[in-house]
Design a protein around this motif. Structure first.
Motif, PDB file in Angstrom:
ATOM      1  N   ALA A  23      12.378  25.856 -16.300  1.00  0.00           N
ATOM      2  CA  ALA A  23      12.166  26.438 -17.627  1.00  0.00           C
ATOM      3  C   ALA A  23      11.079  27.502 -17.531  1.00  0.00           C
ATOM      4  O   ALA A  23      10.099  27.344 -16.790  1.00  0.00           O
ATOM      5  CB  ALA A  23      11.757  25.370 -18.627  1.00  0.00           C
ATOM      6  N   LYS A  25       8.527  29.860 -20.048  1.00  0.00           N
ATOM      7  CA  LYS A  25       7.998  30.059 -21.402  1.00  0.00           C
ATOM      8  C   LYS A  25       7.022  31.219 -21.407  1.00  0.00           C
ATOM      9  O   LYS A  25       6.316  31.463 -20.419  1.00  0.00           O
ATOM     10  CB  LYS A  25       7.301  28.794 -21.894  1.00  0.00           C
ATOM     11  N   ASN A  26       6.961  31.928 -22.539  1.00  0.00           N
ATOM     12  CA  ASN A  26       6.020  33.041 -22.672  1.00  0.00           C
ATOM     13  C   ASN A  26       4.630  32.509 -23.018  1.00  0.00           C
ATOM     14  O   ASN A  26       4.434  31.292 -23.135  1.00  0.00           O
ATOM     15  CB  ASN A  26       6.534  34.072 -23.688  1.00  0.00           C
ATOM     16  N   GLY A  29       4.251  29.963 -25.647  1.00  0.00           N
ATOM     17  CA  GLY A  29       4.914  28.689 -25.421  1.00  0.00           C
ATOM     18  C   GLY A  29       6.373  28.669 -25.841  1.00  0.00           C
ATOM     19  O   GLY A  29       7.003  27.608 -25.871  1.00  0.00           O
ATOM     20  N   MET A  30       6.927  29.846 -26.136  1.00  0.00           N
ATOM     21  CA  MET A  30       8.327  29.935 -26.541  1.00  0.00           C
ATOM     22  C   MET A  30       9.224  30.076 -25.313  1.00  0.00           C
ATOM     23  O   MET A  30       8.890  30.832 -24.391  1.00  0.00           O
ATOM     24  CB  MET A  30       8.539  31.131 -27.465  1.00  0.00           C
ATOM     25  N   PRO A  31      10.369  29.391 -25.295  1.00  0.00           N
ATOM     26  CA  PRO A  31      11.296  29.517 -24.161  1.00  0.00           C
ATOM     27  C   PRO A  31      11.801  30.945 -24.009  1.00  0.00           C
ATOM     28  O   PRO A  31      12.033  31.644 -24.991  1.00  0.00           O
ATOM     29  CB  PRO A  31      12.449  28.585 -24.524  1.00  0.00           C
ATOM     30  N   VAL A  32      11.970  31.357 -22.765  1.00  0.00           N
ATOM     31  CA  VAL A  32      12.494  32.680 -22.425  1.00  0.00           C
ATOM     32  C   VAL A  32      13.970  32.511 -22.066  1.00  0.00           C
ATOM     33  O   VAL A  32      14.334  31.579 -21.337  1.00  0.00           O
ATOM     34  CB  VAL A  32      11.715  33.261 -21.229  1.00  0.00           C
ATOM     35  N   TYR A  58       3.560  34.251 -18.125  1.00  0.00           N
ATOM     36  CA  TYR A  58       4.659  33.300 -18.280  1.00  0.00           C
ATOM     37  C   TYR A  58       4.348  32.029 -17.497  1.00  0.00           C
ATOM     38  O   TYR A  58       3.681  32.076 -16.471  1.00  0.00           O
ATOM     39  CB  TYR A  58       5.969  33.911 -17.775  1.00  0.00           C
TER      40      TYR A  58
END
Length: 83
Positions: A23, A25-26, A29-32, A58
């Motif tokens: 996984a 994340k930026n 904390g949001m998924p990329v 990231y």
């Protein structure tokens, strides 16, 4: 570093892709959004496609199950520069 087009994790022995996950994340904390994960080199490498990452930091988290069924996990950070 400019935006990478893929992320490649190399292991000392083959892993089971069906029981493994990567996984990204930026910094918030949001998924990329990524491409599908693919196994290469006899299952010793997992490759994940990346799509035009914006400048920033990231976090990559991963967990894998090896072909001999032991599990391992980890995380690391990387930064994409603006230029």
């Amino acid at each position: 570093m400019p935006s990478p087009t893929s992320l490649r994790l190399t292991f000392t022995e083959a892993v089971e892709p069906l029981f493994s996950h990567i996984a990204v994340k930026n910094a918030q904390g949001m998924p990329v959004k990524t491409g599908p994960m693919e196994a290469e080199h006899g299952g010793r490498e997992l490759v994940l496609g990346l799509h035009g990452l914006s400048p920033g930091t990231y976090t990559v988290t991963w967990h894998v199950t090896s072909v001999d069924t032991h599990k391992t996990e980890g995380s690391f950070h990387f930064t994409v520069s603006g230029g």
